[in-house]
Design a protein around this motif. Structure first.
Motif, PDB file in Angstrom:
ATOM      1  N   GLY A  93      32.208  -4.400  22.827  1.00 55.04           N
ATOM      2  CA  GLY A  93      32.778  -4.717  21.634  1.00 55.04           C
ATOM      3  C   GLY A  93      31.980  -6.002  21.051  1.00 55.04           C
ATOM      4  N   GLN A  94      30.709  -6.231  21.411  1.00 56.03           N
ATOM      5  CA  GLN A  94      30.184  -7.303  21.128  1.00 56.03           C
ATOM      6  C   GLN A  94      29.396  -7.210  19.722  1.00 56.03           C
ATOM      7  OE1 GLN A  94      27.531  -7.871  24.426  1.00 56.03           O
ATOM      8  NE2 GLN A  94      29.318  -8.601  25.766  1.00 56.03           N
ATOM      9  N   LEU A  95      29.249  -6.049  19.233  1.00 49.23           N
ATOM     10  CA  LEU A  95      28.592  -6.002  17.855  1.00 49.23           C
ATOM     11  C   LEU A  95      29.405  -6.000  16.742  1.00 49.23           C
ATOM     12  CD1 LEU A  95      26.507  -2.457  18.375  1.00 49.23           C
ATOM     13  CD2 LEU A  95      26.071  -5.178  18.786  1.00 49.23           C
ATOM     14  N   VAL A  96      28.983  -6.782  15.679  1.00 49.82           N
ATOM     15  CA  VAL A  96      29.899  -7.083  14.388  1.00 49.82           C
ATOM     16  C   VAL A  96      29.199  -6.824  13.286  1.00 49.82           C
ATOM     17  CG1 VAL A  96      31.351  -8.998  15.687  1.00 49.82           C
ATOM     18  CG2 VAL A  96      29.400  -9.499  14.414  1.00 49.82           C
ATOM     19  N   LEU A  97      30.049  -6.637  12.127  1.00 53.14           N
ATOM     20  CA  LEU A  97      29.074  -6.460  10.878  1.00 53.14           C
ATOM     21  C   LEU A  97      29.524  -7.661   9.885  1.00 53.14           C
ATOM     22  CD1 LEU A  97      30.186  -2.634   9.884  1.00 53.14           C
ATOM     23  CD2 LEU A  97      28.126  -3.365  10.938  1.00 53.14           C
ATOM     24  N   HIS A  98      28.433  -8.049   9.299  1.00 49.37           N
ATOM     25  CA  HIS A  98      28.292  -8.937   8.179  1.00 49.37           C
ATOM     26  C   HIS A  98      28.211  -8.211   6.907  1.00 49.37           C
ATOM     27  CE1 HIS A  98      28.056 -12.921  10.403  1.00 49.37           C
ATOM     28  NE2 HIS A  98      29.099 -12.287  10.884  1.00 49.37           N
ATOM     29  N   TYR A  99      28.671  -8.705   5.840  1.00 56.72           N
ATOM     30  CA  TYR A  99      28.430  -7.829   4.523  1.00 56.72           C
ATOM     31  C   TYR A  99      27.739  -8.899   3.448  1.00 56.72           C
ATOM     32  CZ  TYR A  99      32.093  -5.009   7.020  1.00 56.72           C
ATOM     33  OH  TYR A  99      32.417  -4.145   7.855  1.00 56.72           O
ATOM     34  N   GLN A 100      26.911  -8.410   2.680  1.00 59.32           N
ATOM     35  CA  GLN A 100      26.013  -8.885   1.793  1.00 59.32           C
ATOM     36  C   GLN A 100      26.541  -8.218   0.305  1.00 59.32           C
ATOM     37  OE1 GLN A 100      21.671  -9.396   1.550  1.00 59.32           O
ATOM     38  NE2 GLN A 100      22.097 -11.573   0.828  1.00 59.32           N
ATOM     39  N   PRO A 101      26.992  -9.040  -0.664  1.00 59.79           N
ATOM     40  CA  PRO A 101      27.301  -8.553  -1.911  1.00 59.79           C
ATOM     41  C   PRO A 101      26.166  -7.980  -2.499  1.00 59.79           C
ATOM     42  CG  PRO A 101      28.555 -10.522  -1.686  1.00 59.79           C
ATOM     43  CD  PRO A 101      27.475 -10.451  -0.427  1.00 59.79           C
ATOM     44  N   GLN A 102      26.474  -6.997  -3.149  1.00 60.97           N
ATOM     45  CA  GLN A 102      25.353  -6.447  -4.269  1.00 60.97           C
ATOM     46  C   GLN A 102      26.216  -6.526  -5.608  1.00 60.97           C
ATOM     47  OE1 GLN A 102      25.223  -2.547  -2.358  1.00 60.97           O
ATOM     48  NE2 GLN A 102      23.118  -2.988  -1.533  1.00 60.97           N
ATOM     49  N   ARG A 109      29.464  -9.141 -11.546  1.00 54.15           N
ATOM     50  CA  ARG A 109      30.458  -8.480 -10.911  1.00 54.15           C
ATOM     51  C   ARG A 109      30.140  -7.844  -9.643  1.00 54.15           C
ATOM     52  NH1 ARG A 109      32.047  -3.078 -11.356  1.00 54.15           N
ATOM     53  NH2 ARG A 109      30.627  -2.844 -13.017  1.00 54.15           N
ATOM     54  N   ILE A 110      30.700  -8.000  -8.562  1.00 54.54           N
ATOM     55  CA  ILE A 110      30.435  -7.408  -7.110  1.00 54.54           C
ATOM     56  C   ILE A 110      30.707  -5.828  -7.319  1.00 54.54           C
ATOM     57  CG2 ILE A 110      30.891  -7.190  -4.789  1.00 54.54           C
ATOM     58  CD1 ILE A 110      31.888 -10.033  -4.602  1.00 54.54           C
ATOM     59  N   VAL A 111      29.700  -4.946  -7.122  1.00 53.03           N
ATOM     60  CA  VAL A 111      29.774  -3.701  -7.267  1.00 53.03           C
ATOM     61  C   VAL A 111      29.671  -2.932  -5.599  1.00 53.03           C
ATOM     62  CG1 VAL A 111      28.891  -3.447  -9.632  1.00 53.03           C
ATOM     63  CG2 VAL A 111      27.242  -3.504  -7.928  1.00 53.03           C
ATOM     64  N   GLY A 112      29.318  -3.630  -4.898  1.00 51.83           N
ATOM     65  CA  GLY A 112      29.100  -3.079  -3.585  1.00 51.83           C
ATOM     66  C   GLY A 112      28.602  -4.249  -2.185  1.00 51.83           C
ATOM     67  N   PHE A 113      28.680  -3.568  -1.227  1.00 54.19           N
ATOM     68  CA  PHE A 113      28.218  -4.650  -0.049  1.00 54.19           C
ATOM     69  C   PHE A 113      27.395  -3.764   0.676  1.00 54.19           C
ATOM     70  CE2 PHE A 113      32.154  -6.649  -1.331  1.00 54.19           C
ATOM     71  CZ  PHE A 113      31.876  -7.916  -1.116  1.00 54.19           C
ATOM     72  N   GLU A 114      26.383  -4.384   1.390  1.00 54.49           N
ATOM     73  CA  GLU A 114      25.575  -3.815   2.247  1.00 54.49           C
ATOM     74  C   GLU A 114      26.116  -4.530   3.667  1.00 54.49           C
ATOM     75  OE1 GLU A 114      20.939  -3.603   3.943  1.00 54.49           O
ATOM     76  OE2 GLU A 114      21.283  -4.563   2.071  1.00 54.49           O
ATOM     77  N   ALA A 115      26.389  -3.243   4.702  1.00 58.65           N
ATOM     78  CA  ALA A 115      26.975  -3.843   5.946  1.00 58.65           C
ATOM     79  C   ALA A 115      25.619  -4.015   6.947  1.00 58.65           C
ATOM     80  CB  ALA A 115      27.834  -2.752   6.604  1.00 58.65           C
ATOM     81  N   LEU A 116      25.481  -5.140   7.556  1.00 61.58           N
ATOM     82  CA  LEU A 116      24.385  -5.523   8.404  1.00 61.58           C
ATOM     83  C   LEU A 116      24.943  -5.885   9.647  1.00 61.58           C
ATOM     84  CD1 LEU A 116      23.055  -7.600   5.668  1.00 61.58           C
ATOM     85  CD2 LEU A 116      21.960  -5.533   6.496  1.00 61.58           C
ATOM     86  N   VAL A 117      24.717  -5.202  10.880  1.00 62.72           N
ATOM     87  CA  VAL A 117      24.833  -5.482  12.344  1.00 62.72           C
ATOM     88  C   VAL A 117      24.572  -6.917  12.767  1.00 62.72           C
ATOM     89  CG1 VAL A 117      22.970  -4.330  13.299  1.00 62.72           C
ATOM     90  CG2 VAL A 117      25.251  -4.389  14.396  1.00 62.72           C
ATOM     91  N   ARG A 118      25.311  -7.330  13.459  1.00 60.18           N
ATOM     92  CA  ARG A 118      25.074  -8.469  14.412  1.00 60.18           C
ATOM     93  C   ARG A 118      25.493  -8.164  15.850  1.00 60.18           C
ATOM     94  NH1 ARG A 118      22.618  -9.095   9.948  1.00 60.18           N
ATOM     95  NH2 ARG A 118      22.878 -11.060   8.658  1.00 60.18           N
ATOM     96  N   TRP A 119      24.834  -9.072  16.833  1.00 60.68           N
ATOM     97  CA  TRP A 119      25.391  -9.050  18.168  1.00 60.68           C
ATOM     98  C   TRP A 119      25.791 -10.182  18.476  1.00 60.68           C
ATOM     99  CZ3 TRP A 119      21.212  -7.919  22.456  1.00 60.68           C
ATOM    100  CH2 TRP A 119      21.969  -7.746  23.966  1.00 60.68           C
ATOM    101  N   SER A 171      26.929   0.086   1.711  1.00 60.77           N
ATOM    102  CA  SER A 171      25.783   0.742   2.041  1.00 60.77           C
ATOM    103  C   SER A 171      25.496   0.467   3.366  1.00 60.77           C
ATOM    104  CB  SER A 171      24.769  -0.163   1.303  1.00 60.77           C
ATOM    105  OG  SER A 171      24.805   0.186  -0.029  1.00 60.77           O
ATOM    106  N   VAL A 172      24.640   1.476   4.200  1.00 59.87           N
ATOM    107  CA  VAL A 172      24.561   1.200   5.579  1.00 59.87           C
ATOM    108  C   VAL A 172      23.041   1.937   5.769  1.00 59.87           C
ATOM    109  CG1 VAL A 172      25.215   2.319   7.670  1.00 59.87           C
ATOM    110  CG2 VAL A 172      26.953   1.733   6.127  1.00 59.87           C
ATOM    111  N   ASN A 173      22.297   1.117   6.546  1.00 62.36           N
ATOM    112  CA  ASN A 173      20.831   1.454   6.771  1.00 62.36           C
ATOM    113  C   ASN A 173      20.773   2.485   7.800  1.00 62.36           C
ATOM    114  OD1 ASN A 173      19.068  -0.583   5.135  1.00 62.36           O
ATOM    115  ND2 ASN A 173      20.706  -1.933   6.218  1.00 62.36           N
ATOM    116  N   LEU A 174      20.058   3.498   7.633  1.00 56.09           N
ATOM    117  CA  LEU A 174      19.572   4.456   8.582  1.00 56.09           C
ATOM    118  C   LEU A 174      18.279   4.189   9.135  1.00 56.09           C
ATOM    119  CD1 LEU A 174      20.537   8.064   7.191  1.00 56.09           C
ATOM    120  CD2 LEU A 174      21.687   6.795   8.709  1.00 56.09           C
ATOM    121  N   LYS A 319      24.825 -15.291   1.182  1.00 57.26           N
ATOM    122  CA  LYS A 319      24.187 -14.754   2.292  1.00 57.26           C
ATOM    123  C   LYS A 319      25.442 -13.587   2.892  1.00 57.26           C
ATOM    124  CE  LYS A 319      26.817 -18.193   5.370  1.00 57.26           C
ATOM    125  NZ  LYS A 319      26.459 -18.981   6.310  1.00 57.26           N
ATOM    126  N   PRO A 320      24.636 -12.608   3.986  1.00 57.55           N
ATOM    127  CA  PRO A 320      25.711 -11.972   4.568  1.00 57.55           C
ATOM    128  C   PRO A 320      26.961 -12.724   5.220  1.00 57.55           C
ATOM    129  CG  PRO A 320      23.418 -11.205   5.239  1.00 57.55           C
ATOM    130  CD  PRO A 320      23.426 -12.621   4.382  1.00 57.55           C
TER     131      PRO A 320
END
Length: 345
Positions: A93-102, A109-119, A171-174, A319-320
């Motif tokens: 359980g060491q991975l966490v998400l941070h979120y940057q507004p779009q 107006r915030i219309v979305g977030f990009e989910a970005l992984v951190r360790w 939003s999630v990166n592939l 920032k995220p």
């Protein structure tokens, strides 16, 4: 030296290409060499040192070979330690998400977030993706990590909806390896079902390079993705690859994200300004929205507004941030408010 000749022959043999299903595929090799008795006294130590040398070959650009050198040992052992820790990071359980507004340009107006992984490393603290994503990609760990990111992002989307917040795009990166993974469609469908998220508000970000490796397959695959409850598609880092316009108009893409390298010097750099303007016009003609990445200044913001860009993300707004802070941002913002500037850290 005999060993050099063997390594060169192996690399040359692999470079010849292999026919498969009517196509020719090419692979490259990174070779590490350790020798007895100079580098080690037993087979296990020889293999470990050859592995260290192999990573040195990868760092030198791949498709080459390197001999083990003790002075390089410290750096590579650190990398191997990171790899070993990363294999346990998910289960611990060491991975966490941070979120940057779009953010919608003009309205703020915030219309979305990009989910970005951190360790959240137990000894090294919070590590950014640059510290471990390349390792995850090389080892194949990126597939389960990517699945976790998608599930966690969908769970956050559901939690916000249940808390009474308006549904927003997540939003999630592939990664390239995920995109090539044979179980991608089943993974996405299963994760959406398991998280009870609204698929129409899930957006998957892919890069130009990923889709242009095999455009016909990409068109078919992206259409299958879209059929999973209307999952959205964005092309990330647009402008840095080699997209064919003939294929681009066929891709079922909702958003183009202009790479931050073009945004950094606008409006002062005339070339970047012209490219950015052209991307916006082209995307709109194809009925796609445009998101500018890496927006940090008022001048960049004003230029993008003048060019009719739809959305942006970057330190100019935020920032995220961790989930709790992202929720606070969302609850604090009202349509029509001016952009919020957070101090860059």
């Amino acid at each position: 030296m005999v060993i050099v000749g063997v390594a060169q022959k192996l690399i040359a043999a692999l470079a010849q290409g292999f026919p498969l299903a009517g196509k020719e595929y090419h692979v490259s090799a990174s070779i590490g060499v350790s020798t007895y008795p100079d580098d080690a006294q037993d087979a296990q130590e020889l293999l470990k040192n050859a592995d260290i040398a192999m990573y040195r070959a990868k760092e030198q650009g791949r498709n080459t070979f390197q001999f083990y050198a003790a002075q390089h040992n410290i750096h590579t052992v650190e990398r191997l330690t990171l790899e070993s820790g990363l294999r346990r990071a998910l289960e611990r359980g060491q991975l966490v998400l941070h979120y940057q507004p779009q953010v919608a340009l003009g309205s703020g107006r915030i219309v979305g977030f990009e989910a970005l992984v951190r360790w959240q490393h137990p000894e090294l603290g919070l590590l950014p993706p640059a510290s471990f994503i390349a390792i995850a990609e090389e080892t194949g760990l990126i597939v389960p990590i990517g699945q976790w990111v998608m599930h966690a992002a969908c769970a956050t989307q559901r939690a916000w909806r249940e808390a009474g917040l308006a549904p927003l795009r997540m939003s999630v990166n592939l990664s390239p390896r995920q995109f090539l993974h044979s179980g991608l469609i089943d993974d996405i469908a299963g994760l959406v079902r398991a998280s009870a998220a609204d698929a129409a508000f899930l957006e998957l970000e892919i890069t130009e390079g990923m889709v242009m490796q095999d455009p016909e397959r990409a068109v078919s695959l992206l259409r299958e993705v879209r059929n999973i409850g209307g999952v959205r598609i964005a092309i990330d880092d647009f402008g840095t690859g080699h997209s064919s316009l003939a294929y681009l108009k066929r891709f079922p893409v909702d958003n183009l994200k202009i790479d931050r390298s073009f945004i950094a010097d606008i409006p002062a750099d005339r070339g970047d300004a012209a490219i950015t303007q052209a991307i916006i016009a082209m995307a709109h003609s194809l009925e796609m929205k445009v998101i500018a990445e890496g927006v940090e200044t008022q001048a960049q913001y004003d230029f993008l507004v003048a060019q009719g860009c739809d959305e942006y993300q970057g330190y100019f707004f935020s920032k995220p941030v961790p989930e709790a802070q992202a929720r606070e941002l969302l609850q604090a913002r009202a349509p029509g408010e001016a952009p919020l500037r957070l101090t860059r850290r």
